[in-house]
Motif scaffolding. Structure first.
Motif, PDB file in Angstrom:
ATOM      1  N   LYS A   1       0.829  -1.206   0.000  1.00  0.00           N
ATOM      2  CA  LYS A   1       0.000   0.000   0.000  1.00  0.00           C
ATOM      3  C   LYS A   1       0.862   1.254   0.000  1.00  0.00           C
ATOM      4  N   THR A   2       2.089   1.135   0.508  1.00  0.00           N
ATOM      5  CA  THR A   2       3.049   2.236   0.463  1.00  0.00           C
ATOM      6  C   THR A   2       4.417   1.662   0.115  1.00  0.00           C
ATOM      7  N   GLY A   3       5.332   2.522  -0.245  1.00  0.00           N
ATOM      8  CA  GLY A   3       6.685   2.073  -0.533  1.00  0.00           C
ATOM      9  C   GLY A   3       7.254   2.806  -1.731  1.00  0.00           C
ATOM     10  N   ARG A   4       8.507   2.516  -2.045  1.00  0.00           N
ATOM     11  CA  ARG A   4       9.163   3.167  -3.174  1.00  0.00           C
ATOM     12  C   ARG A   4      10.165   2.224  -3.810  1.00  0.00           C
ATOM     13  N   ILE A   5      10.416   2.470  -5.072  1.00  0.00           N
ATOM     14  CA  ILE A   5      11.402   1.722  -5.844  1.00  0.00           C
ATOM     15  C   ILE A   5      12.338   2.718  -6.517  1.00  0.00           C
ATOM     16  N   HIS A   6      13.621   2.479  -6.400  1.00  0.00           N
ATOM     17  CA  HIS A   6      14.626   3.224  -7.160  1.00  0.00           C
ATOM     18  C   HIS A   6      15.300   2.212  -8.082  1.00  0.00           C
ATOM     19  N   MET A   7      14.939   2.216  -9.361  1.00  0.00           N
ATOM     20  CA  MET A   7      15.512   1.253 -10.288  1.00  0.00           C
ATOM     21  C   MET A   7      16.182   1.992 -11.441  1.00  0.00           C
ATOM     22  N   GLY A   8      17.021   1.286 -12.165  1.00  0.00           N
ATOM     23  CA  GLY A   8      17.730   1.892 -13.283  1.00  0.00           C
ATOM     24  C   GLY A   8      17.681   1.018 -14.524  1.00  0.00           C
ATOM     25  N   THR A   9      17.902   1.642 -15.662  1.00  0.00           N
ATOM     26  CA  THR A   9      18.014   0.913 -16.921  1.00  0.00           C
ATOM     27  C   THR A   9      18.810   1.771 -17.891  1.00  0.00           C
TER      28      THR A   9
ATOM     29  N   LEU B   1       7.715   5.281  -7.753  1.00  0.00           N
ATOM     30  CA  LEU B   1       8.716   4.694  -8.638  1.00  0.00           C
ATOM     31  C   LEU B   1       9.622   5.773  -9.216  1.00  0.00           C
ATOM     32  N   THR B   2      10.926   5.623  -9.010  1.00  0.00           N
ATOM     33  CA  THR B   2      11.921   6.516  -9.599  1.00  0.00           C
ATOM     34  C   THR B   2      12.808   5.705 -10.529  1.00  0.00           C
ATOM     35  N   ILE B   3      12.953   6.153 -11.776  1.00  0.00           N
ATOM     36  CA  ILE B   3      13.735   5.427 -12.777  1.00  0.00           C
ATOM     37  C   ILE B   3      14.931   6.276 -13.192  1.00  0.00           C
ATOM     38  N   THR B   4      16.107   5.698 -13.098  1.00  0.00           N
ATOM     39  CA  THR B   4      17.332   6.348 -13.555  1.00  0.00           C
ATOM     40  C   THR B   4      17.771   5.708 -14.864  1.00  0.00           C
ATOM     41  N   GLU B   5      17.943   6.530 -15.902  1.00  0.00           N
ATOM     42  CA  GLU B   5      18.441   6.040 -17.183  1.00  0.00           C
ATOM     43  C   GLU B   5      19.883   6.504 -17.351  1.00  0.00           C
ATOM     44  N   ALA B   6      20.790   5.576 -17.528  1.00  0.00           N
ATOM     45  CA  ALA B   6      22.218   5.902 -17.607  1.00  0.00           C
ATOM     46  C   ALA B   6      22.941   4.763 -18.311  1.00  0.00           C
ATOM     47  N   ASN B   7      24.256   4.918 -18.517  1.00  0.00           N
ATOM     48  CA  ASN B   7      25.004   3.822 -19.134  1.00  0.00           C
ATOM     49  C   ASN B   7      25.295   2.740 -18.096  1.00  0.00           C
ATOM     50  N   SER B   8      25.811   1.619 -18.551  1.00  0.00           N
ATOM     51  CA  SER B   8      25.981   0.455 -17.677  1.00  0.00           C
ATOM     52  C   SER B   8      26.908   0.738 -16.502  1.00  0.00           C
ATOM     53  N   ALA B   9      28.012   1.442 -16.754  1.00  0.00           N
ATOM     54  CA  ALA B   9      28.965   1.732 -15.681  1.00  0.00           C
ATOM     55  C   ALA B   9      28.317   2.597 -14.596  1.00  0.00           C
ATOM     56  N   GLU B  10      27.526   3.579 -14.994  1.00  0.00           N
ATOM     57  CA  GLU B  10      26.860   4.452 -14.031  1.00  0.00           C
ATOM     58  C   GLU B  10      25.791   3.691 -13.244  1.00  0.00           C
ATOM     59  N   LEU B  11      25.102   2.771 -13.897  1.00  0.00           N
ATOM     60  CA  LEU B  11      24.091   1.973 -13.201  1.00  0.00           C
ATOM     61  C   LEU B  11      24.738   1.066 -12.164  1.00  0.00           C
ATOM     62  N   GLU B  12      25.835   0.427 -12.531  1.00  0.00           N
ATOM     63  CA  GLU B  12      26.532  -0.440 -11.578  1.00  0.00           C
ATOM     64  C   GLU B  12      27.034   0.363 -10.384  1.00  0.00           C
ATOM     65  N   GLN B  13      27.538   1.574 -10.622  1.00  0.00           N
ATOM     66  CA  GLN B  13      27.985   2.416  -9.516  1.00  0.00           C
ATOM     67  C   GLN B  13      26.813   2.820  -8.645  1.00  0.00           C
ATOM     68  N   GLY B  14      25.657   3.047  -9.254  1.00  0.00           N
ATOM     69  CA  GLY B  14      24.458   3.372  -8.488  1.00  0.00           C
ATOM     70  C   GLY B  14      24.051   2.247  -7.545  1.00  0.00           C
ATOM     71  N   LEU B  15      24.222   1.009  -7.991  1.00  0.00           N
ATOM     72  CA  LEU B  15      23.951  -0.144  -7.122  1.00  0.00           C
ATOM     73  C   LEU B  15      24.941  -0.201  -5.970  1.00  0.00           C
ATOM     74  N   LEU B  16      26.217   0.023  -6.282  1.00  0.00           N
ATOM     75  CA  LEU B  16      27.263  -0.042  -5.261  1.00  0.00           C
ATOM     76  C   LEU B  16      27.114   1.073  -4.232  1.00  0.00           C
ATOM     77  N   ASP B  17      26.658   2.254  -4.680  1.00  0.00           N
ATOM     78  CA  ASP B  17      26.475   3.390  -3.782  1.00  0.00           C
ATOM     79  C   ASP B  17      25.187   3.323  -2.984  1.00  0.00           C
ATOM     80  N   GLY B  18      24.301   2.371  -3.329  1.00  0.00           N
ATOM     81  CA  GLY B  18      23.031   2.263  -2.630  1.00  0.00           C
ATOM     82  C   GLY B  18      21.955   3.183  -3.154  1.00  0.00           C
ATOM     83  N   ARG B  19      22.205   3.857  -4.287  1.00  0.00           N
ATOM     84  CA  ARG B  19      21.201   4.761  -4.851  1.00  0.00           C
ATOM     85  C   ARG B  19      20.128   4.011  -5.624  1.00  0.00           C
TER      86      ARG B  19
END
Length: 307
Positions: free
Chosen positions: A89-97, A122-140
């Motif tokens: 009923k509540t919550g958030r997602i931060h995903m990338g592609t 829902l928040t979607i980040t569109e970036a290149n693969s290296a930036e997406l992987e860094q986003g996972l590592l940083d917890g974003r």
């Protein structure tokens, strides 16, 4: 280190400015500046280099930032876990592609997800693969839909295979090498030996783009470790257009080639299976990280619709 201190340092680092960070944190600039100074005094070492171009992290600051990102991610995961009690009923997602992959998959995924989870932010980040992987590592980012590295996977990340797409060779319709391509059963196009591209002018994407990284691995397996790169581009559709005009040769995923909007199409050749010339669409996430019910629902829909 309190949660507030961790957030202060991380926000200043992300914005590279005390004033910008203060606005983002909704506190006064002097108050934030004093807080950063107290943190540095307590640690006994500066966390930031003060330069005319803005604030940059010292070596100690980089370590603090990395730790702060991980701890803040743990806080966020705990909050999300508690919110799961509300049964989506509540919550958030931060995903990338990646930019182009998003145009292929999100139109089919988002309507279904919104029907099932209308209240999830829902928040979607569109970036290149290296930036997406860094986003996972940083917890974003909670997870990403992307293409996995060809050889060396990041040790802190999970890559769950969704689908495999072969690469093809794109060249001009009147290129002499087409005479060397051989029709074989089980291949969509005539097969051209990658090794024959050794001295050919190649149109390549930038090194941080996953298509380029996969292409480098494929060429390397054919013994081409120093390819003749005539032009480096960012857009694979531009590369196809130039290939069709006879300005070189490029390697491209089959799925992307079929969606190109260029008017004059290049010719395509398949690549022998011995080179394992393909890339893997995947769900990437940080190992041992918490995925909320909303995350899991989005991933399940993705698997059902675009695998």
């Amino acid at each position: 280190m309190t949660r507030r201190e961790l957030l202060y340092v991380k926000t200043v680092s992300d914005t590279k400015s005390i004033s910008k960070a203060a606005r983002q944190l909704f506190i006064s600039q002097p108050s934030l500046s004093q807080s950063i100074q107290r943190i540095e005094e307590n640690l006994g070492t500066p966390l930031f280099n003060r330069t005319t171009g803005g604030l940059t992290l010292t070596f100690a600051g980089e370590r603090y930032y990395h730790t702060a990102s991980q701890i803040l991610k743990m806080y966020e995961d705990f909050e999300i876990e508690i919110s799961d009690i509300n049964n989506l009923k509540t919550g958030r997602i931060h995903m990338g592609t990646t930019d182009y992959l998003g145009t292929l998959i999100l139109p089919s995924i988002l309507p279904r997800f919104r029907d099932i989870c209308p209240y999830i932010d829902l928040t979607i980040t569109e970036a290149n693969s290296a930036e997406l992987e860094q986003g996972l590592l940083d917890g974003r980012l909670d997870f990403t839909i992307m293409h996995a590295p060809k050889d060396q996977h990041h040790p802190q990340l999970n890559y769950e295979l969704l689908a495999r797409d072969p690469f093809v060779i794109a060249l001009s319709p009147d290129h002499p090498l087409l005479k060397c391509a051989i029709k074989k059963a089980g291949y969509e196009f005539p097969v051209l030996d990658i090794a024959l591209l050794k001295d050919e002018p190649l149109l390549m994407l930038h090194s941080k783009q996953r298509i380029r990284q996969v292409t480098d691995v494929i060429l390397g397996r054919a013994g081409i470790h120093q390819p003749n790169i005539s032009l480096t581009l960012k857009n694979f559709e531009t590369a196809q257009l130039l290939v069709a005009q006879g300005l070189g040769i490029t390697l491209i995923p089959r799925q992307y080639s079929s969606r190109s909007a260029v008017q004059k199409q290049p010719a395509f050749c398949s690549i022998d299976k011995k080179y394992d010339a393909c890339w893997d669409r995947c769900i990437a996430s940080l190992k041992n990280s918490f995925l909320s019910k909303a995350d899991q629902m989005f991933i399940r829909i993705t698997k059902e619709l675009v695998s």
